[in-house]
Enzyme design. Structure first.
Site, PDB file in Angstrom:
ATOM      1  CD  GLU A  65      -0.939  -0.637   3.666  1.00  0.00           C
ATOM      2  OE1 GLU A  65      -1.910  -1.312   3.546  1.00  0.00           O
ATOM      3  OE2 GLU A  65      -0.965   0.050   4.853  1.00  0.00           O
ATOM      4  CE  LYS A  86       6.691   5.684   5.863  1.00  0.00           C
ATOM      5  NZ  LYS A  86       6.507   6.970   6.344  1.00  0.00           N
ATOM      6  CG  ASP A 146       4.580  12.887   3.485  1.00  0.00           C
ATOM      7  OD1 ASP A 146       4.703  12.805   4.504  1.00  0.00           O
ATOM      8  OD2 ASP A 146       5.279  13.663   2.553  1.00  0.00           O
ATOM      9  CE1 TYR A 148      -0.654   2.872  10.278  1.00  0.00           C
ATOM     10  CE2 TYR A 148      -1.067   4.837   8.569  1.00  0.00           C
ATOM     11  CZ  TYR A 148      -0.576   4.185  10.140  1.00  0.00           C
ATOM     12  OH  TYR A 148       0.080   4.894  10.908  1.00  0.00           O
ATOM     13  CE  LYS A 196      10.637   7.672   3.827  1.00  0.00           C
ATOM     14  NZ  LYS A 196      11.084   7.986   4.730  1.00  0.00           N
ATOM     15  CB  CYS A 206      15.384  43.478 -19.702  1.00  0.00           C
ATOM     16  SG  CYS A 206      15.522  41.987 -20.618  1.00  0.00           S
ATOM     17  CB  CYS A 260      16.895  43.672 -24.550  1.00  0.00           C
ATOM     18  SG  CYS A 260      15.358  44.272 -23.905  1.00  0.00           S
ATOM     19  CB  CYS A 319      11.819  42.445 -20.601  1.00  0.00           C
ATOM     20  SG  CYS A 319      12.342  43.261 -21.998  1.00  0.00           S
ATOM     21  CB  CYS A 325      13.624  41.438 -25.431  1.00  0.00           C
ATOM     22  SG  CYS A 325      14.411  40.466 -24.111  1.00  0.00           S
TER      23      CYS A 325
HETATM   24  S1  IVH Z   1       2.138   0.841   9.096  1.00  0.00           S
HETATM   25  C1  IVH Z   1       3.680  -1.235  13.068  1.00  0.00           C
HETATM   26  N1  IVH Z   1       1.328   1.763   6.966  1.00  0.00           N
HETATM   27  O1  IVH Z   1       4.705   5.540   8.449  1.00  0.00           O
HETATM   28  C2  IVH Z   1       3.554  -0.584  11.724  1.00  0.00           C
HETATM   29  N2  IVH Z   1       2.486   3.090   8.323  1.00  0.00           N
HETATM   30  O2  IVH Z   1       7.669   4.875   9.616  1.00  0.00           O
HETATM   31  C3  IVH Z   1       2.639   0.526  11.703  1.00  0.00           C
HETATM   32  N3  IVH Z   1       2.561   5.380   7.339  1.00  0.00           N
HETATM   33  O3  IVH Z   1       4.013   6.239  11.881  1.00  0.00           O
HETATM   34  C4  IVH Z   1       2.951   1.587  10.447  1.00  0.00           C
HETATM   35  N4  IVH Z   1       1.595   5.079   5.698  1.00  0.00           N
HETATM   36  O4  IVH Z   1       2.450   7.289  10.190  1.00  0.00           O
HETATM   37  C5  IVH Z   1       1.687   1.950   7.952  1.00  0.00           C
HETATM   38  N5  IVH Z   1       0.509   2.338   4.888  1.00  0.00           N
HETATM   39  C6  IVH Z   1       1.168   2.609   5.812  1.00  0.00           C
HETATM   40  C7  IVH Z   1       1.626   3.972   5.948  1.00  0.00           C
HETATM   41  C8  IVH Z   1       2.430   4.222   7.389  1.00  0.00           C
HETATM   42  C9  IVH Z   1       2.017   5.838   6.171  1.00  0.00           C
HETATM   43  C10 IVH Z   1       3.395   5.947   8.521  1.00  0.00           C
HETATM   44  C11 IVH Z   1       2.623   6.005   9.906  1.00  0.00           C
HETATM   45  C12 IVH Z   1       4.004   5.541  10.931  1.00  0.00           C
HETATM   46  C13 IVH Z   1       5.106   5.665   9.861  1.00  0.00           C
HETATM   47  C14 IVH Z   1       6.040   4.761  10.138  1.00  0.00           C
END
Ligand code: IVH
Length: 692
Positions: A123, A125, A127, A235, A324, A418, A421, A436, A443
């Protein structure tokens, strides 16, 4: 029964049912809107249902429940957040940065589980910020931030305002206790809108959606949070009591979806390191186009019993890893601030940076957009700054790092002339962008930019005519206008640096091929300010041929003439004026004529334009009694020809139609020298103009 004091016993049963029904219905629409992105009723209808429930609850306070959508609007500010101890610690994830790390992770899993191939739940990650939601018997009761992992802050009142989080779970038999773990975030569009509001209110802008989400969630006044479009994706799970734990992570998230909790559609399963890496690349390609920010992907063992078997090392699970993406932000130092001249003369301050890797490439320049932006962000030469490069977007300077500002940091000063020119730089009153004043005649920077635009793929599309070639052609004074391109022969091309015979032949062939184009492309290629592709298409469709566009443009600056251009979809006064100014310039007309003479052609059509009505733009004032026509009849006839009837006489009045017993309006018309008409005169005017 005591009137005025409403408690549980007094609420009539049918109202209690009505409130419950309204709540369920609102929750359903909310889910459709915020979780499924598929609104089920118009906003106005939703608002009406909401008000109905609000009124009911106001009338009978005993009706109010913790899961009512009316609690989402925010509550009184609290002085500080209470502490919440997590029953199950909220941990972090180990990171993988390259293919080798992923292969090693997969191998660790295979070895530990003694499997040939391991299945993973994969899935994005997200932000944002980690959060834990607690539901008791299906009712949302508490939300806590991650904090240090074992103790977080109680942000229940704020989380209540997040529309995509259900206040009551779907389904007949919710678990006795369910702690849902997930990420709170802000969508990119909502972040842009929030920053626009902050700017308008002269408040500090947020550096990125994550900071905006964090700032909004950590508001002591939840009424502020309620104004800040936050979102949520689940998640994981913390405590679960009173319901069986699903066998896999994928099944867990599916179940969450059924309970009405927001889960991300991009979740999937994958097998082996190859499967993981394929998912990483798929999401990497999607990343820039997603409505929210992700900073990588997460791989987890899919089977929850295997997750348990593997357990944890220090503060992170052994069974999961975050892969990452290259960071989109990095810090570096501003070595200098210079300005660049665009094709319309726009002057853009650009920060020259100490080289830094951002988003997978080395960045040495970043745009600062305009002078106001430099002031607002207070970026100075010598500053340490955060640079951001999202997807294919031009790198930009996000913010300075105040604690790292050197004592000798210098302010940026917009040059007076400018740099290319030496024409004066002008910034018209009320505009943000300085330009400009040289135009493309004086120019070279504007000339190069204009030619690049003309030749670009979506304009005239001259294959192979790139930046370096245009630089040479302009610098050597071989080409001044786009028309000169079509006068290029093989001889002048092969004389250029790094130009082989074959390439020169290709350019000549590409120029020849580009002569057959469309009117929309041609108009777009001219590079008229405010005329992008869609406006060019609308103009081409409306007028059908170039002469009709030029004829319409020539009327715009005449205050008495109706604007033909503004009849085109999406064209307002500013765009119309810009088109008019372009075609009023004899040099532009000359270039257009030359391009046609060189053989540029496109299918010309009649267009869908209808000529504006003959009295469009004319103001009439009626006064006194007309012999045969009633006032309404006269007005209808005038309006049928496009004229407008106004009440009082001013300098803007075109005609005063006077009948018997006309009073002060007649006198005022005479005073201002406005043409007078009697009934016969009016009829004659309308008849003549109708025939014209
Ligand atoms: S699982 C025990 N799944 O990443 C594991 N974390 O570096 C719990 N995060 O604090 C985390 N997307 O805020 C998990 N699909 C995802 C995530 C996720 C973002 C963040 C979360 C966590 C940090 C861990």
């Amino acid at each position: 029964m005591t009137l005025g004091i409403a408690d549980n016993r007094e609420v009539p049963e049918h109202l209690r049912q009505q409130a419950a029904q309204l709540r369920a219905e609102l929750a359903r629409h909310n889910h459709a809107y915020y979780v499924q992105d598929a609104p089920s009723i118009p906003d106005a209808d939703y608002d009406q249902l909401f008000r109905q429930l609000q009124l009911l609850e106001q009338q009978y306070p005993a009706l109010a429940t913790a899961d009512s959508p009316t609690c989402r609007v925010g509550a009184q500010p609290s002085r500080e957040f209470a502490q919440v101890r997590h029953a199950l610690a909220m941990l972090s994830l180990a990171n993988a940065f390259d293919d080798g790390d992923v292969v090693a992770f997969d191998k660790r899993m295979m070895d530990a589980l003694q499997h040939e191939a391991v299945e993973y739940a994969v899935e994005p990650k997200f932000d944002g910020l980690a959060i834990s939601l607690r539901y008791e018997h299906g009712i949302f009761v508490q939300a806590a931030t991650r904090g240090d992992g074992s103790t977080g802050e109680d942000v229940t009142a704020n989380i209540r305002t997040v529309r995509s989080i259900p206040l009551r779970l779907f389904g007949e038999q919710p678990p006795a206790v369910l702690e849902v773990r997930g990420e709170v975030l802000m969508f990119k569009a909502d972040f842009d809108a929030l920053n626009a509001r902050q700017r308008a209110a002269e408040q500090k802008e947020f550096a990125n959606p994550r900071n905006a989400a964090a700032g909004s969630l950590r508001q002591l006044d939840s009424r502020v949070t309620a104004q800040r479009a936050l979102r949520f994706f689940c998640y994981g799970v913390g405590v679960l009591e009173g319901a069986p734990m699903p066998a896999t992570h994928a099944a867990l998230l599916d179940w969450f979806g059924e309970l009405g909790l927001p889960v991300c559609d991009l979740r999937a399963t994958a097998s082996g390191a190859d499967g993981l890496l394929a998912y990483f690349h798929r999401l990497g390609a999607l990343r820039a186009a997603l409505p929210y920010e992700i900073d990588g992907v997460v791989y987890k063992l899919n089977r929850l019993d295997e997750q348990q078997q593997l357990g944890f090392v220090s503060r992170a699970p052994r069974f999961a890893v975050a892969h990452k993406f290259p960071a989109q932000e990095a810090s570096t130092v501003v070595l200098d601030i210079e300005v660049q001249v665009g094709r319309t003369g726009a002057i853009t301050p650009v920060a020259r940076l100490a080289p830094v890797a951002v988003g997978g490439v080395i960045v040495t320049n970043a745009t600062l957009h305009n002078e106001d932006e430099v002031r607002r962000k207070d970026i100075r030469i010598g500053d340490a700054v955060i640079v951001r490069r999202a997807g294919d977007v031009i790198p930009e300077v996000v913010a300075n790092i105040p604690e790292r500002r050197p004592a000798d940091a210098r302010q940026f000063v917009m040059p007076a002339v400018c740099p290319v020119c030496a024409s004066a730089i002008v910034k018209p009153e009320g505009e943000v962008v300085a330009r400009c004043g040289g135009g493309w005649i004086k120019c070279p920077a504007q000339r190069k930019g204009g030619l690049m635009h003309f030749a670009s793929r979506r304009a005239i599309d001259i294959e192979g005519l790139g930046e370096q070639l245009i630089e040479q052609l302009v610098d050597k004074h071989i080409v001044t206008t786009a028309a000169d391109l079509y006068k290029l022969g093989l001889g002048s091309l092969v004389a250029l640096e790094r130009m082989a015979d074959k390439s020169a032949q290709n350019i000549v062939a590409a120029l020849e091929k580009s002569k057959q184009t469309t009117l929309a492309r041609f108009i777009y290629a001219l590079g008229i300010r405010h005329v992008g592709e869609s406006t060019a298409k609308a103009l081409a469709l409306h007028f059908g041929n170039l002469d009709a566009v030029i004829a319409a443009a020539s009327h715009v600056l005449d205050p008495d003439a109706p604007s033909h251009l503004e009849q085109v979809d999406d064209i307002g006064p500013v765009v119309a004026k810009s088109i008019a100014q372009y075609f009023l310039d004899p040099l532009n007309l000359e270039m257009v004529a030359q391009l046609r003479a060189c053989g540029l052609h496109w299918p010309e059509q009649a267009g869908t334009a209808r000529p504006p009505l003959p009295q469009a733009g004319k103001n009439f004032v009626l006064t006194g009694t007309l012999p045969n026509l009633s006032r309404d009849q006269a007005q209808a006839m005038i309006e049928a020809e496009g004229g407008k009837v106004t009440a009082s006489v001013s300098k803007k009045t075109s005609y005063v139609v006077a009948g018997e017993d006309a009073g002060s309006k007649l006198a005022r018309a005479q005073e201002l020298g406005i043409p007078l008409l009697d009934e016969a005169g009016l009829l004659a005017l309308l008849k003549n103009s109708g025939a014209a």
